[in-house]
Design a protein around this motif. Structure first.
Motif, mmCIF file in Angstrom:
data_model
loop_
_atom_site.group_PDB
_atom_site.id
_atom_site.type_symbol
_atom_site.label_atom_id
_atom_site.label_comp_id
_atom_site.label_asym_id
_atom_site.label_seq_id
_atom_site.Cartn_x
_atom_site.Cartn_y
_atom_site.Cartn_z
ATOM 1 N N ARG A 13 0.826 -1.206 0.000
ATOM 2 C CA ARG A 13 0.000 0.000 0.000
ATOM 3 C C ARG A 13 0.865 1.263 0.000
ATOM 4 N NH1 ARG A 13 -2.176 3.012 4.053
ATOM 5 N NH2 ARG A 13 -1.345 1.565 5.585
ATOM 6 N N LEU A 14 1.922 1.283 0.785
ATOM 7 C CA LEU A 14 2.821 2.437 0.801
ATOM 8 C C LEU A 14 3.568 2.567 -0.513
ATOM 9 C CD1 LEU A 14 4.364 2.264 4.407
ATOM 10 C CD2 LEU A 14 2.466 3.674 3.590
ATOM 11 N N LEU A 15 3.865 1.436 -1.139
ATOM 12 C CA LEU A 15 4.634 1.467 -2.380
ATOM 13 C C LEU A 15 3.868 2.144 -3.505
ATOM 14 C CD1 LEU A 15 7.264 0.526 -3.780
ATOM 15 C CD2 LEU A 15 6.073 -1.591 -4.371
ATOM 16 N N GLN A 16 2.558 1.971 -3.541
ATOM 17 C CA GLN A 16 1.792 2.512 -4.654
ATOM 18 C C GLN A 16 1.244 3.910 -4.382
ATOM 19 O OE1 GLN A 16 -1.214 -0.461 -5.123
ATOM 20 N NE2 GLN A 16 -2.388 0.150 -3.338
ATOM 21 N N LEU A 17 1.506 4.474 -3.204
ATOM 22 C CA LEU A 17 1.058 5.829 -2.892
ATOM 23 C C LEU A 17 1.926 6.860 -3.590
ATOM 24 C CD1 LEU A 17 0.267 5.675 0.953
ATOM 25 C CD2 LEU A 17 -1.354 5.637 -0.939
ATOM 26 N N SER A 18 1.317 7.958 -4.017
ATOM 27 C CA SER A 18 2.096 9.080 -4.540
ATOM 28 C C SER A 18 2.783 9.799 -3.388
ATOM 29 C CB SER A 18 1.188 10.044 -5.302
ATOM 30 O OG SER A 18 0.250 10.639 -4.416
ATOM 31 N N GLN A 24 2.958 11.494 2.229
ATOM 32 C CA GLN A 24 3.181 12.481 3.276
ATOM 33 C C GLN A 24 2.000 12.550 4.224
ATOM 34 O OE1 GLN A 24 4.058 16.087 1.133
ATOM 35 N NE2 GLN A 24 6.185 15.542 0.773
ATOM 36 N N GLN A 25 0.790 12.466 3.671
ATOM 37 C CA GLN A 25 -0.393 12.454 4.519
ATOM 38 C C GLN A 25 -0.442 11.191 5.365
ATOM 39 O OE1 GLN A 25 -4.049 12.840 2.364
ATOM 40 N NE2 GLN A 25 -5.338 12.784 4.193
ATOM 41 N N GLU A 26 -0.063 10.059 4.793
ATOM 42 C CA GLU A 26 -0.043 8.803 5.547
ATOM 43 C C GLU A 26 0.969 8.871 6.696
ATOM 44 O OE1 GLU A 26 -1.377 4.784 6.091
ATOM 45 O OE2 GLU A 26 -2.090 6.347 4.710
ATOM 46 N N PRO A 52 8.309 15.811 -7.239
ATOM 47 C CA PRO A 52 9.145 14.735 -7.784
ATOM 48 C C PRO A 52 9.665 13.819 -6.688
ATOM 49 C CG PRO A 52 10.334 16.818 -7.803
ATOM 50 C CD PRO A 52 8.919 17.137 -7.411
ATOM 51 N N ASP A 53 9.637 12.526 -6.968
ATOM 52 C CA ASP A 53 10.158 11.539 -6.015
ATOM 53 C C ASP A 53 11.654 11.328 -6.213
ATOM 54 O OD1 ASP A 53 7.465 10.024 -4.908
ATOM 55 O OD2 ASP A 53 7.247 10.771 -6.947
ATOM 56 N N VAL A 54 12.115 11.477 -7.451
ATOM 57 C CA VAL A 54 13.503 11.200 -7.802
ATOM 58 C C VAL A 54 14.070 12.414 -8.540
ATOM 59 C CG1 VAL A 54 15.070 9.657 -9.040
ATOM 60 C CG2 VAL A 54 12.998 8.749 -7.995
ATOM 61 N N ILE A 55 15.299 12.757 -8.239
ATOM 62 C CA ILE A 55 15.990 13.869 -8.897
ATOM 63 C C ILE A 55 17.173 13.308 -9.674
ATOM 64 C CG2 ILE A 55 17.255 16.024 -8.565
ATOM 65 C CD1 ILE A 55 15.618 16.474 -6.039
ATOM 66 N N VAL A 56 17.247 13.640 -10.957
ATOM 67 C CA VAL A 56 18.339 13.191 -11.819
ATOM 68 C C VAL A 56 19.113 14.420 -12.292
ATOM 69 C CG1 VAL A 56 18.956 12.006 -13.954
ATOM 70 C CG2 VAL A 56 17.061 11.165 -12.567
ATOM 71 N N VAL A 85 5.424 0.841 -8.580
ATOM 72 C CA VAL A 85 6.475 1.836 -8.323
ATOM 73 C C VAL A 85 6.383 3.000 -9.302
ATOM 74 C CG1 VAL A 85 8.973 2.206 -8.293
ATOM 75 C CG2 VAL A 85 8.014 0.142 -7.299
ATOM 76 N N THR A 86 6.056 2.714 -10.545
ATOM 77 C CA THR A 86 6.085 3.742 -11.583
ATOM 78 C C THR A 86 4.778 4.522 -11.699
ATOM 79 O OG1 THR A 86 5.457 2.052 -13.215
ATOM 80 C CG2 THR A 86 7.806 2.515 -12.941
ATOM 81 N N THR A 87 3.746 4.144 -10.954
ATOM 82 C CA THR A 87 2.468 4.848 -11.010
ATOM 83 C C THR A 87 2.481 6.018 -10.040
ATOM 84 O OG1 THR A 87 1.310 2.816 -11.611
ATOM 85 C CG2 THR A 87 -0.025 4.618 -10.739
ATOM 86 N N GLN A 88 2.169 7.205 -10.540
ATOM 87 C CA GLN A 88 2.100 8.432 -9.745
ATOM 88 C C GLN A 88 3.423 8.744 -9.052
ATOM 89 O OE1 GLN A 88 -1.297 7.935 -7.120
ATOM 90 N NE2 GLN A 88 -2.664 8.780 -8.664
ATOM 91 N N LYS A 89 4.517 8.314 -9.650
ATOM 92 C CA LYS A 89 5.852 8.694 -9.167
ATOM 93 C C LYS A 89 6.511 9.522 -10.270
ATOM 94 C CE LYS A 89 5.238 5.733 -5.752
ATOM 95 N NZ LYS A 89 4.101 4.978 -6.297
#
Length: 502
Positions: free
Chosen positions: A24-29, A34-36, A299-303, A409-413
């Motif tokens: 459940r945490l994995l698929q959260l945006s 942050q709310q969780e 953004p979750d990841v910075i490149v 992992v790739t949904t809403q990330k």
């Protein structure tokens, strides 16, 4: 057939509460996560934020039950030799090893989390004035009707005209057009009010002077004329534009420029300037008023690129660092079955699992992002045309996970790159074979089509068949109907609608 009882042994996969929480945490945006986390902090006294500068690395990391702070990975991945390192860990020092007792690592598979652990999460806002902003948490976007009613309240009108105006405003759709005819509006009133058609039309003209310009029009021609009438009288080609919008809008829609030049007695250059004035108007004035709430992307990841090497890291600002409160954890006593001690023990175990789930999420996200950037290094260097074909199976095989996990992992990330912010799913695309036996991604083909259309002759735009031929000349074998599908996905009109005057 006589019924009987038969005992069979077998194996099957079941979802434990820990695995359910991790998935459940994995698929959260990021915003949902942050709310969780905030709800977990408010409901569980064992959890607390680890502030910058706190140092808890003064205990034995092998101590049973010791917990670490769940913080985003701050290590950088080098894509010349892609590697992944575990997130930095800090261990809490617990006095006298009071909670060194082994707490069960798993719950029975047929139980729910709430059956064992209390999760009285509260969604109420914090009382901290620095964090709580009433207007940003409760305000909604302004609707078109409320915007027009606000202007109506500032306009001097009789009660009867104000009632008519409010009724007309209710008949305006989100595009800004009046959906009902004036006869239908008149018939909607009580006959005792004795409202006539002339009165409704007079009030309509008052509303049509409201902002945005062109509001409450009944046709596209009327909408454009209302906007043209609000332009300064010295605007070049204003009279010709009004004539075109009133009499020859159908010819403009069919792009019959020769007929327009002949009927309006204009030269090609003059007609082009008139059309440019028409195209500067808004055919949907109501769309200027946004009624929906703004959506934010974190953004979750910075490149980024450093010394000609692409580096990836998790966004540290988007993820609070958590740890187990050592003072409260020290209150847990062994061999004590009192209600208070059982509650603290349950909260401690819940905090430990929550932190582990966050660490697992960060590690999985980092691994997947690392492999995506490794595969799409050409896109980061050269743009969409260098995008390579990529499917979930490729990443799943590289990181040793199931495709469903990669999909979560790739949904809403989102990934922040020097070229912009993209959802991780953007980097996955199907492939088309090339004449040389290679593959070209659909994203790259769309970029090439967009580039060809941007460079085409406006008098003779490229047809789908011509674009397919140009792609084939570059070694990309694409059918005409596929080109049409990609063109439509880019929002590019057919060649007959792209034809313009130079």
């Amino acid at each position: 057939m006589k019924p009987s009882l038969v005992l069979k042994m077998g194996q099957q996969l079941t979802m434990t509460p820990q695995l359910q929480q991790a998935i459940r945490l994995l698929q959260l945006s990021t915003l949902d996560l942050q709310q969780e986390i905030q709800e977990a902090l408010e409901s569980n006294p064992m959890l607390e934020r680890q502030e910058d500068g706190d140092d808890f690395d003064n205990s034995d990391p092998m101590a049973d039950g010791a917990e670490t702070a769940a913080s985003p990975n701050q290590e950088e991945a080098n894509f010349q030799e892609p590697t992944y390192q575990e997130p930095s860990q800090t261990v809490d020092n617990l006095e006298d090893g009071e909670w060194n007792e082994r707490i069960p690592n798993e719950l029975p598979v047929d139980t729910a989390w709430e059956d064992v652990y209390q999760t009285s999460a509260s969604s109420l806002p914090s009382n901290d004035d620095d964090e709580w902003d009433f207007t940003t948490r409760t305000s909604t976007g302004e609707s078109l009707q409320s915007h027009l009613l606000w202007q109506l309240n500032l306009s001097p009108m009789s009660d009867k005209d104000r009632l008519i105006a409010a009724t007309l405003i209710d008949c305006i759709n989100q595009q800004g057009y009046l959906e009902e005819t004036l006869d239908e509006v008149v018939s909607a009133f009580d006959p005792e009010l004795d409202i006539e058609l002339d009165e409704v039309e007079a009030v309509l003209h008052r509303i049509q002077q409201f902002e945005p310009a062109g509001i409450a029009a009944r046709t596209l021609s009327e909408c454009l004329l209302l906007q043209l009438r609000q332009l300064p009288a010295k605007t070049p080609w204003l009279a010709e534009a009004q004539r075109l919008a009133n009499d020859y809008l159908d010819l403009l829609g069919s792009r019959d420029y020769s007929q327009l030049m002949r009927r309006m007695k204009l030269k090609e250059d003059e007609l082009r300037q008139v059309i440019e004035l028409i195209q500067s108007l808004n055919p949907r004035p109501g769309s200027q008023i946004e009624s929906g709430e703004p959506e934010y992307v974190v953004p979750d990841v910075i490149v980024r690129k450093h010394n000609d090497r692409w580096l990836v890291e998790l966004n540290q600002e988007a993820m609070p660092r958590l740890r187990v409160n050592p003072q409260y954890a020290g209150f847990v006593r062994r061999a004590d079955s009192s209600a208070d001690n059982t509650f603290m023990r349950n909260q401690l175990q819940e905090a430990r699992w929550f932190i582990k789930s966050l660490q697992s999420r960060n590690e999985t996200l980092m691994k997947v992002a690392t492999q995506i950037v490794e595969h799409q290094r050409g896109f980061l260097d050269y743009g969409d045309e260098a995008m390579k074909p990529l499917v979930l199976h490729d990443i799943a095989e590289a990181v040793g996970m199931h495709e469903s996990t990669i999909s979560r992992v790739t949904t809403q990330k989102f990934m922040h790159t020097p070229r912009g912010i993209y959802e991780l799913k953007y980097f996955f695309s199907s492939h088309v074979s090339t004449s040389e036996g290679g593959e070209c991604s659909s994203t790259a083909i769309r970029a090439i089509i967009k580039k060809l259309v941007a460079a085409e002759n406006a008098k003779k735009p490229l047809s789908d068949s011509k674009i397919a031929g140009l792609l084939e000349a570059q070694g990309i074998q694409v059918a005409r109907r596929t080109v049409a599908k990609y063109r439509e996905s880019l929002g590019i009109a057919p060649s007959s609608e792209r034809k313009r005057l130079m």
